[in-house]
Write a protein that holds these residues in place. Structure first.
Motif, PDB file in Angstrom:
ATOM      1  N   LEU A 167       0.826  -1.207   0.000  1.00 44.70           N
ATOM      2  CA  LEU A 167       0.000   0.000   0.000  1.00 44.70           C
ATOM      3  C   LEU A 167       0.858   1.255   0.000  1.00 44.70           C
ATOM      4  O   LEU A 167       0.590   2.210  -0.758  1.00 44.70           O
ATOM      5  N   ALA A 168       1.905   1.265   0.823  1.00 42.82           N
ATOM      6  CA  ALA A 168       2.803   2.422   0.893  1.00 42.82           C
ATOM      7  C   ALA A 168       3.478   2.669  -0.456  1.00 42.82           C
ATOM      8  O   ALA A 168       3.609   3.819  -0.901  1.00 42.82           O
ATOM      9  N   ASN A 169       3.886   1.608  -1.116  1.00 41.53           N
ATOM     10  CA  ASN A 169       4.533   1.747  -2.425  1.00 41.53           C
ATOM     11  C   ASN A 169       3.572   2.257  -3.482  1.00 41.53           C
ATOM     12  O   ASN A 169       3.925   3.087  -4.322  1.00 41.53           O
ATOM     13  N   ILE A 170       2.331   1.756  -3.457  1.00 44.65           N
ATOM     14  CA  ILE A 170       1.326   2.214  -4.425  1.00 44.65           C
ATOM     15  C   ILE A 170       1.034   3.702  -4.236  1.00 44.65           C
ATOM     16  O   ILE A 170       0.970   4.472  -5.205  1.00 44.65           O
ATOM     17  N   ILE A 171       0.863   4.112  -2.961  1.00 44.48           N
ATOM     18  CA  ILE A 171       0.582   5.520  -2.668  1.00 44.48           C
ATOM     19  C   ILE A 171       1.746   6.400  -3.106  1.00 44.48           C
ATOM     20  O   ILE A 171       1.559   7.440  -3.747  1.00 44.48           O
ATOM     21  N   TYR A 172       2.965   5.993  -2.761  1.00 43.04           N
ATOM     22  CA  TYR A 172       4.149   6.775  -3.121  1.00 43.04           C
ATOM     23  C   TYR A 172       4.297   6.883  -4.637  1.00 43.04           C
ATOM     24  O   TYR A 172       4.552   7.968  -5.178  1.00 43.04           O
ATOM     25  N   PHE A 173       4.114   5.756  -5.326  1.00 45.56           N
ATOM     26  CA  PHE A 173       4.247   5.756  -6.792  1.00 45.56           C
ATOM     27  C   PHE A 173       3.209   6.677  -7.426  1.00 45.56           C
ATOM     28  O   PHE A 173       3.529   7.499  -8.300  1.00 45.56           O
ATOM     29  N   THR A 174       1.961   6.555  -6.973  1.00 50.41           N
ATOM     30  CA  THR A 174       0.886   7.384  -7.529  1.00 50.41           C
ATOM     31  C   THR A 174       1.122   8.855  -7.245  1.00 50.41           C
ATOM     32  O   THR A 174       0.920   9.716  -8.117  1.00 50.41           O
ATOM     33  N   TYR A 175       1.565   9.166  -6.016  1.00 50.01           N
ATOM     34  CA  TYR A 175       1.850  10.548  -5.641  1.00 50.01           C
ATOM     35  C   TYR A 175       2.933  11.146  -6.542  1.00 50.01           C
ATOM     36  O   TYR A 175       2.798  12.274  -7.035  1.00 50.01           O
ATOM     37  N   GLN A 176       3.993  10.408  -6.776  1.00 53.70           N
ATOM     38  CA  GLN A 176       5.085  10.912  -7.616  1.00 53.70           C
ATOM     39  C   GLN A 176       4.621  11.136  -9.056  1.00 53.70           C
ATOM     40  O   GLN A 176       4.987  12.126  -9.687  1.00 53.70           O
ATOM     41  N   ILE A 177       3.802  10.218  -9.567  1.00 52.78           N
ATOM     42  CA  ILE A 177       3.306  10.339 -10.937  1.00 52.78           C
ATOM     43  C   ILE A 177       2.402  11.559 -11.076  1.00 52.78           C
ATOM     44  O   ILE A 177       2.496  12.330 -12.035  1.00 52.78           O
ATOM     45  N   PHE A 178       1.497  11.731 -10.119  1.00 53.59           N
ATOM     46  CA  PHE A 178       0.508  12.807 -10.205  1.00 53.59           C
ATOM     47  C   PHE A 178       1.056  14.172  -9.792  1.00 53.59           C
ATOM     48  O   PHE A 178       0.567  15.193 -10.265  1.00 53.59           O
ATOM     49  N   TRP A 179       2.059  14.191  -8.884  1.00 53.40           N
ATOM     50  CA  TRP A 179       2.417  15.468  -8.280  1.00 53.40           C
ATOM     51  C   TRP A 179       3.902  15.624  -7.963  1.00 53.40           C
ATOM     52  O   TRP A 179       4.487  16.675  -8.245  1.00 53.40           O
ATOM     53  N   GLY A 180       4.512  14.619  -7.374  1.00 54.08           N
ATOM     54  CA  GLY A 180       5.853  14.759  -6.817  1.00 54.08           C
ATOM     55  C   GLY A 180       6.906  15.255  -7.801  1.00 54.08           C
ATOM     56  O   GLY A 180       7.792  16.031  -7.428  1.00 54.08           O
TER      57      GLY A 180
END
Length: 327
Positions: free
Chosen positions: A72-85
């Motif tokens: 879950l942590a990896n999915i959230i981090y990956f999605t966050y980076q793609i969308f915003w980070g």
């Protein structure tokens, strides 16, 4: 992988283009819903995380629960980076402005300029029975912000302005009041969240700031600067006053450790209305101080520094942008 991406201009540029695409999709999906979908998402995510943590204490489910938390942590981090980070690695605004020395005298001169602006604009806004500034119609401010986005200087911003109103009062407004968080941009739903219980002197500029994140400006002080450009020449008096007042406070914060007497003199020269607004702001802050405020201030500071930004209590980058722009 993302560290490598951050060093490649063509890749960062691709993420900027993708941001525009996903933002439009998210706004079409969520903007028409009257409450914050992003906050609901966080509530559900938090509840699921608590369930997994509790499961970690049970022998039968411990290993699978730990694995699920990591996934879950990896999915959230990956999605966050793609969308915003990855937007934190865009070309900084300061490179588009002329170089100049950021002297104490220049900041003092600007502080006096914005003091006079605030004094004049403050006379035009509405007050409550206690003589404190109030916002008469927040929807008009939101519409004005969207309109002003189309008038940003072309040499500074080439972002696509938002045509969709996706401002949302946060479901966590009481909680936010105790954390020092005025608002936040939700990259998973493209909603600009704000604390509707803020003093009115904070509120319009907070909306302008969060709308700057919606445009794609990830760095906090750059969002402040874009918010400044949105509000400083606005025809909406409430937005203009809140922007001028934020600018004045930022200038004074940058001066106070170098010339405290000057700041004290400026504060004494506040108009009576400005003094009442300042007193109400201080009352609001004191009422909501506590360990939550300290904790979120600390974690926000770490978050900003982890994304190549100054700490949360630093105003110098915004002041640098302001002084260069004024030149």
């Amino acid at each position: 992988m993302f560290y490598t991406f951050s060093k490649l201009k063509i890749v960062v540029s691709s993420f900027e283009s993708f941001f525009e695409f996903q933002k439009k999709i998210h706004q079409l999906l969520f903007s028409w819903i009257p409450f914050s979908i992003g906050d609901v998402l966080y509530i559900l995510l938090g509840a699921f995380l608590v369930y997994l943590i509790i499961s970690c204490f049970k022998t039968k489910t411990r290993n699978s629960s730990i694995l699920k938390i990591l996934v879950l942590a990896n999915i959230i981090y990956f999605t966050y980076q793609i969308f915003w980070g990855m937007l934190y690695f865009q070309k900084p605004i300061i490179s588009k402005l002329p170089e100049t020395e950021i002297t104490l005298e220049k900041r003092k001169s600007l502080a006096l300029k914005y003091l006079e602006k605030c004094r004049q604009t403050r006379m035009l806004v509405k007050e409550n029975q206690q003589g404190i500034f109030v916002v008469s119609d927040i929807s008009k401010i939101q519409s004005e912000i969207l309109n002003r986005q189309t008038k940003l200087p072309a040499f500074i911003s080439s972002k696509n302005s938002d045509e969709i109103n996706s401002f949302k009062p946060s479901l966590f407004d009481d909680f936010m009041s105790f954390t020092g968080i005025l608002g936040y941009y939700n990259p998973f739903t493209a909603e600009a969240q704000f604390n509707a219980k803020l003093p009115a002197s904070y509120l319009p500029f907070t909306l302008a700031h969060e709308s700057s994140h919606q445009l794609g400006y990830a760095r906090e002080q750059e969002a402040n600067f874009i918010g400044y450009l949105i509000g400083v020449n606005s025809g909406n008096i409430e937005l203009r006053y809140s922007t001028e007042y934020f600018t004045l406070k930022s200038l004074l914060n940058s001066i106070v450790y170098e010339d405290e007497k000057f700041v004290e003199t400026v504060l004494k020269d506040y108009s009576l209305g400005m003094k009442r607004d300042r007193a109400y702001e201080r009352q609001f802050v004191l009422k909501h101080q506590g360990w939550l405020n300290d904790f979120f201030g600390f974690t926000n500071n770490l978050f900003l520094k982890s994304n190549q930004q100054e700490g949360s209590v630093t105003y110098s980058y915004f002041i640098d942008l302001l002084v260069r722009y004024e030149k």
